[in-house]
Design a protein around this motif. Sequence first.
Motif, PDB file in Angstrom:
ATOM      1  N   PHE A  71      52.482  43.968  75.930  1.00  0.00           N
ATOM      2  CA  PHE A  71      51.301  43.608  75.891  1.00  0.00           C
ATOM      3  C   PHE A  71      50.852  42.770  75.112  1.00  0.00           C
ATOM      4  CE2 PHE A  71      46.608  44.812  74.905  1.00  0.00           C
ATOM      5  CZ  PHE A  71      46.002  44.814  76.112  1.00  0.00           C
ATOM      6  N   VAL A  72      49.896  41.716  75.584  1.00  0.00           N
ATOM      7  CA  VAL A  72      49.434  40.656  74.661  1.00  0.00           C
ATOM      8  C   VAL A  72      48.136  40.839  74.526  1.00  0.00           C
ATOM      9  CG1 VAL A  72      48.965  38.057  74.584  1.00  0.00           C
ATOM     10  CG2 VAL A  72      50.869  38.950  75.847  1.00  0.00           C
ATOM     11  N   PRO A  73      47.656  41.338  73.019  1.00  0.00           N
ATOM     12  CA  PRO A  73      46.367  41.618  72.802  1.00  0.00           C
ATOM     13  C   PRO A  73      45.489  40.528  72.609  1.00  0.00           C
ATOM     14  CG  PRO A  73      47.657  41.950  70.958  1.00  0.00           C
ATOM     15  CD  PRO A  73      48.528  41.943  72.194  1.00  0.00           C
ATOM     16  N   ALA A  74      46.226  39.268  72.077  1.00  0.00           N
ATOM     17  CA  ALA A  74      45.478  38.036  71.709  1.00  0.00           C
ATOM     18  C   ALA A  74      46.831  36.953  72.000  1.00  0.00           C
ATOM     19  CB  ALA A  74      44.977  37.958  70.468  1.00  0.00           C
ATOM     20  N   ARG A  75      46.225  35.824  72.345  1.00  0.00           N
ATOM     21  CA  ARG A  75      47.297  34.652  72.111  1.00  0.00           C
ATOM     22  C   ARG A  75      48.054  34.491  71.003  1.00  0.00           C
ATOM     23  NH1 ARG A  75      44.388  29.346  73.851  1.00  0.00           N
ATOM     24  NH2 ARG A  75      45.350  29.873  75.943  1.00  0.00           N
ATOM     25  N   GLY A  76      49.458  34.220  71.064  1.00  0.00           N
ATOM     26  CA  GLY A  76      50.386  34.517  70.165  1.00  0.00           C
ATOM     27  C   GLY A  76      50.786  35.875  69.657  1.00  0.00           C
ATOM     28  N   LEU A  77      50.536  36.692  70.420  1.00  0.00           N
ATOM     29  CA  LEU A  77      50.749  38.245  69.941  1.00  0.00           C
ATOM     30  C   LEU A  77      51.424  38.861  71.089  1.00  0.00           C
ATOM     31  CD1 LEU A  77      48.113  39.354  67.616  1.00  0.00           C
ATOM     32  CD2 LEU A  77      50.233  38.375  66.853  1.00  0.00           C
ATOM     33  N   ARG A  78      52.524  39.414  70.777  1.00  0.00           N
ATOM     34  CA  ARG A  78      52.909  40.511  71.986  1.00  0.00           C
ATOM     35  C   ARG A  78      53.471  41.853  71.453  1.00  0.00           C
ATOM     36  NH1 ARG A  78      57.149  37.683  74.739  1.00  0.00           N
ATOM     37  NH2 ARG A  78      58.746  38.947  73.480  1.00  0.00           N
ATOM     38  N   VAL A  79      52.954  42.772  71.511  1.00  0.00           N
ATOM     39  CA  VAL A  79      53.365  44.076  71.387  1.00  0.00           C
ATOM     40  C   VAL A  79      54.449  44.949  71.875  1.00  0.00           C
ATOM     41  CG1 VAL A  79      51.381  44.308  70.012  1.00  0.00           C
ATOM     42  CG2 VAL A  79      51.409  45.544  72.107  1.00  0.00           C
ATOM     43  N   MET A 113      51.912  49.367  73.914  1.00  0.00           N
ATOM     44  CA  MET A 113      50.467  49.549  73.740  1.00  0.00           C
ATOM     45  C   MET A 113      50.222  50.954  74.474  1.00  0.00           C
ATOM     46  SD  MET A 113      47.383  48.712  72.275  1.00  0.00           S
ATOM     47  CE  MET A 113      47.022  46.996  72.112  1.00  0.00           C
ATOM     48  N   GLY A 114      49.463  51.657  73.772  1.00  0.00           N
ATOM     49  CA  GLY A 114      49.430  53.108  74.450  1.00  0.00           C
ATOM     50  C   GLY A 114      47.679  53.473  74.439  1.00  0.00           C
ATOM     51  N   LEU A 115      47.154  53.715  75.461  1.00  0.00           N
ATOM     52  CA  LEU A 115      45.720  54.166  75.733  1.00  0.00           C
ATOM     53  C   LEU A 115      45.705  55.576  75.692  1.00  0.00           C
ATOM     54  CD1 LEU A 115      42.869  53.329  76.212  1.00  0.00           C
ATOM     55  CD2 LEU A 115      43.621  53.033  78.399  1.00  0.00           C
ATOM     56  N   GLY A 116      45.110  56.260  74.796  1.00  0.00           N
ATOM     57  CA  GLY A 116      44.769  57.644  74.836  1.00  0.00           C
ATOM     58  C   GLY A 116      43.603  58.171  75.518  1.00  0.00           C
ATOM     59  N   PRO A 117      43.546  59.536  75.756  1.00  0.00           N
ATOM     60  CA  PRO A 117      42.612  60.166  76.649  1.00  0.00           C
ATOM     61  C   PRO A 117      41.342  59.980  76.063  1.00  0.00           C
ATOM     62  CG  PRO A 117      43.898  61.705  75.173  1.00  0.00           C
ATOM     63  CD  PRO A 117      44.450  60.582  75.241  1.00  0.00           C
TER      64      PRO A 117
END
Length: 143
Positions: free
Chosen positions: A30-38, A41-45
């Motif tokens: 997942f790319v949260p912002a340009r230049g970063l790739r995690v 990325m988990g999205l909780g309830p």
Amino acid sequence: MTLDLQPGQRLARGVARHLLTHGFVSVEEFVPARGLRVDVMGLGPKGELWVVECKSSRADYQSDSKWQGYLEWCDRFFWAVDTDFPTDLLPAETGLIIADAYDAEIVRMAPEDKLAPARRKKMVQKFACDAARRLQTLRDPRI
């Protein structure tokens, strides 16, 4: 299938499976912002956002110079490693997950640093769009 995956991808698979048991959905790379790739990325309830960086070796960890830039894009930050990884290398102020290709376990819960509401909204929308785009590509690869 797991034989075709790279070591970090195996860890990410186990992490994603484990996050499901906590009610989280996840997106890999997942790319949260340009230049970063995690890695995950988990999205909780309750709308919480967790970043999990998967490290398959000491060299993999030591070559990662961007991880601190991920902290401003999540509520909690974790490392995911296998049982052979030297965990004493990892910062104590981060979360720790032990994983393999089939499952994982949270060994040390990451401290919570809640995102600002505007950033959370932006990240949840980006998460949803990225997940939907990937699903659409699976259904119709020629678009």
